[in-house]
Every structure is written in structure tokens, then in C-alpha cells.
Design an enzyme around this catalytic site. Structure first.
Site, short mmCIF file in Angstrom:
data_model
loop_
_atom_site.label_atom_id
_atom_site.label_comp_id
_atom_site.label_asym_id
_atom_site.label_seq_id
_atom_site.Cartn_x
_atom_site.Cartn_y
_atom_site.Cartn_z
N GLY A 3 0.84 -1.21 0.00
CA GLY A 3 0.00 0.00 0.00
C GLY A 3 0.86 1.25 0.00
N LEU B 32 1.55 3.38 -2.15
CA LEU B 32 1.10 4.56 -2.90
C LEU B 32 -0.12 5.19 -2.24
CD1 LEU B 32 1.48 3.02 -6.47
CD2 LEU B 32 3.18 4.24 -5.12
N GLY B 33 -0.52 4.67 -1.09
CA GLY B 33 -1.72 5.16 -0.40
C GLY B 33 -1.44 6.35 0.49
N GLN B 34 -2.47 6.73 1.25
CA GLN B 34 -2.38 7.96 2.07
C GLN B 34 -1.23 7.87 3.08
OE1 GLN B 34 -5.51 8.65 4.90
NE2 GLN B 34 -5.20 10.86 4.92
N TYR C 251 -15.42 -3.21 7.80
CA TYR C 251 -14.04 -2.78 8.06
C TYR C 251 -13.65 -3.06 9.52
CZ TYR C 251 -10.22 0.71 8.29
OH TYR C 251 -9.04 1.37 8.45
N LYS D 134 -10.71 -5.50 10.98
CA LYS D 134 -9.61 -5.00 11.82
C LYS D 134 -9.58 -5.71 13.18
CE LYS D 134 -7.66 -2.01 9.03
NZ LYS D 134 -6.31 -2.27 8.49
#
Ligand code: SER
Length: 321
Positions: free
Chosen positions: A12, A14-16, A146, A150
Site C-alpha cells: 500500500g 502509494l496510499g495515504q 471494516y 480489523k
């Protein structure tokens, strides 16, 4: 690759979180020791890391091969679907948010990798839990796809630590606010979108209602906390599921008031959508005293500092300075 104590793989990337964490890890360990991965095709400047692998994290064989090829020691496994998107694709969200974590834990159990970071979320708490100052050890009762993924992930982390001594570390991030890379599909994302719209349009319609408080964190503090946790001596850590992290708490109305201090003409209205129910099931504030005690969690940004920094940097990014 030159020999170095840590060789890092980021999923991930390239994510936030990934873009900013990659930059910091490159500063600390050198570009050659950092392998970024994501779904996009490689292009020049896609990442600060010395290596980039286009990699679907659910492709176990490929991930394992990459871990071996680069002799990876540490994995920051960030690839995930956020809360809003997960509601629309529950089966895929479960697969993406859970299975690769398990495979990384298995690789650590086998001795292929030494250390894992995996993000959890305030979404694990859920319905029936007091809204304010939610403690580290409350019962988890997530009601979102979600949150369920988690919560299960946290339990797997704890299991692999208890049974196999796997060094997997985790933070329950609150909503993350940043200007470099947008998030996407999250319930707390209103607190990022609002800045873009305030600068570009002078107004914003919030999909979260005006008095809904949620815990939030500025990206600089999130990255610092992540690196602090990963650097902490193993014996200091008392939580092997995931550490509470509270950041700051505010409502859309309070954030709009802060923005108005910098952009006086800014206007906000409210049209809650399906994400309101998700927000309603989450805490408004978090007790993070265990993280403060175990590994020295601290923050540099409150709501005013964060708002000032967001507006300054976004104006420059959007050519409105
Ligand atoms: N920011 C995330 C979301 O809204 C919560 O961890 O999905």
C-alpha cells in the site's frame, strides 16, 4: 542491495499513509533498503523508495518471492480497503484486509521476516461502547465490515505473538488528515475533503453531521508514532493486539470554525449519507495512556496547528498560494 540491518517492504506504498511513510523510511534507511509496492504500474517518480514492485498483496506466491528476493526483514503492511468502500465489497474487504496479514505472520513464524507493522483502527470498537475516552481494554463490538476485519486482524496479531513469538506491532489509527495523498473511501475522510473544497470552492457539504465527534490525527504525528512504536524495545510492549491512539477529537462544526479563522468566507452545510451510521458506531475520543507509557507516544499537532499546516500546504499544492 547493500548489506544493512533492516530491509523494508511496504505494501500500500502509494496510499495515504504509504507515500509519507515511504519517504521517512528512505530518509532513515536509505532508498536502496526500501521496497515500495502497490497496484499501479511503475513510472518515474512513483515513489521515493529505491525499488518498486507492482504487486497484488493477495497473491501469496508473488509476495513470498519478493520477500525472499530482497531479503526483507521488516514489513509495513498497509494495503487495505477503508470503511466506506468495505461496506460495498464485504467479501473482497475481508480477503484483502485479513489474508495477507496472516501470510506475513506465517512468514515471520518461519523466520523469513523479523518484524511486521499492521494498522488497525478506531473502527474496532463499535456499538454499545461509551463514546468518550474509550480505554485500551474495552470489549470490541464492531458493526462494520471494516471494523470486523480489523478486530479479527488484531486477534491474529495477538495469537501469532502469544503462540509463535511473532513481532507484529499495531496502532488503532484514528481518522488520518494529510495533504500529500488523499485517502479514499473512509468515514473520516470528510476532514480531508473539507480542506480541498474550502480552498477551491469556499464551501463544503459534509457527509457527516455537524455535531458528530471523531478522533483524528495529523499525518506527521501518525508517521512519528508508527516509527516510535517500531523502534521501541520489544520488552516494553504490553499490548500485542493494537495500541489505542487518540490524537485530537473534533466535530465537523468545530473544524469548520477553525477553517474560518484562515478562510473567513468558508461555508459548510450537512447532508449525512451511509457513513453517518458508521461514524455513530465509533468513539468520539480515545484514551491512549498505555501507548504513552509503553513507547512514549506524543503529538505535535492540535486542531489549530493542523488546520494552519493543511491550508498552507494545500494552497501551494493546488496553486492557490
Ligand atoms: N479512517 C478510517 C476510515 O474512515 C478509519 O480507520 O475508514
Amino acid at each position: 542491495m547493500e548489506s544493512h540491518t533492516e530491509r523494508i517492504l511496504i505494501t500500500g506504498a502509494l496510499g495515504q499513509i504509504g507515500t509519507e511513510l515511504t519517504n521517512r523510511l528512505v530518509e532513515i534507511h536509505g532508498a536502496d533498503n526500501v521496497v515500495a509496492s502497490g497496484l499501479d504500474r511503475w513510472q518515474k517518480g512513483i515513489t521515493a523508495a529505491g525499488h518498486y514492485e507492482r504487486m497484488d498483496v493477495t497473491n501469496t506466491q508473488l509476495v513470498r518471492q519478493i520477500v525472499k528476493d530482497y531479503e526483507i526483514t521488516t514489513v509495513y503492511h498497509l494495503a487495505s480497503l477503508l470503511s466506506g468502500t468495505s461496506e460495498k465489497q464485504p467479501v473482497f474487504a475481508w480477503k484483502l484486509n485479513l489474508e495477507p496479514l496472516l501470510h506475513f505472520c506465517e512468514m515471520a513464524k518461519e523466520g523469513l521476516i523479523q518484524k511486521i507493522f499492521w494498522p488497525s483502527s478506531i473502527a474496532v470498537f463499535g456499538k454499545g461502547i461509551p463514546k468518550e475516552h474509550v480505554g485500551q481494554d474495552v470489549v470490541l463490538n464492531p458493526t462494520t465490515v471494516y471494523g470486523i476485519s480489523k478486530m479479527a486482524g488484531e486477534k491474529w496479531c495477538e495469537y501469532y505473538f502469544d503462540k509463535h513469538g511473532v513481532d507484529v506491532r499495531s496502532i488503532r489509527y484514528p481518522g488520518l488528515i494529510s495533504w500529500k495523498t488523499p485517502a479514499g473511501g473512509g468515514t473520516t475522510d470528510y476532514a480531508v475533503e473539507i480542506f480541498y473544497e474550502a480552498i477551491e470552492e469556499g464551501k463544503y457539504t459534509s457527509f457527516i453531521s455537524e455535531n458528530t465527534g471523531m478522533p483524528m490525527l495529523y499525518m506527521d504525528d501518525a508517521i512519528d508514532a508508527t516509527l516510535q512504536l517500531m523502534d521501541a524495545p520489544k520488552e516494553n510492549l504490553t499490548v500485542h493486539s493494537s495500541y489505542n491512539l487518540g490524537g485530537m477529537s473534533f466535530t465537523p462544526k468545530q473544524l469548520a470554525e477553525e477553517i474560518r479563522k484562515e478562510i473567513p468566507e468558508f461555508e459548510i452545510d450537512y447532508k449525512p449519507d451511509f457513513r453517518q451510521a458508521i461514524a455513530d458506531s465509533w468513539p468520539a475520543s480515545i484514551d491512549d495512556s498505555v501507548a504513552k507509557k509503553d513507547w512514549g507516544l506524543n503529538y505535535k499537532f492540535g486542531i489549530s496547528e493542523m488546520t494552519g499546516d493543511m491550508i498552507k500546504n494545500l494552497k501551494a499544492k493546488l496553486g492557490k498560494a
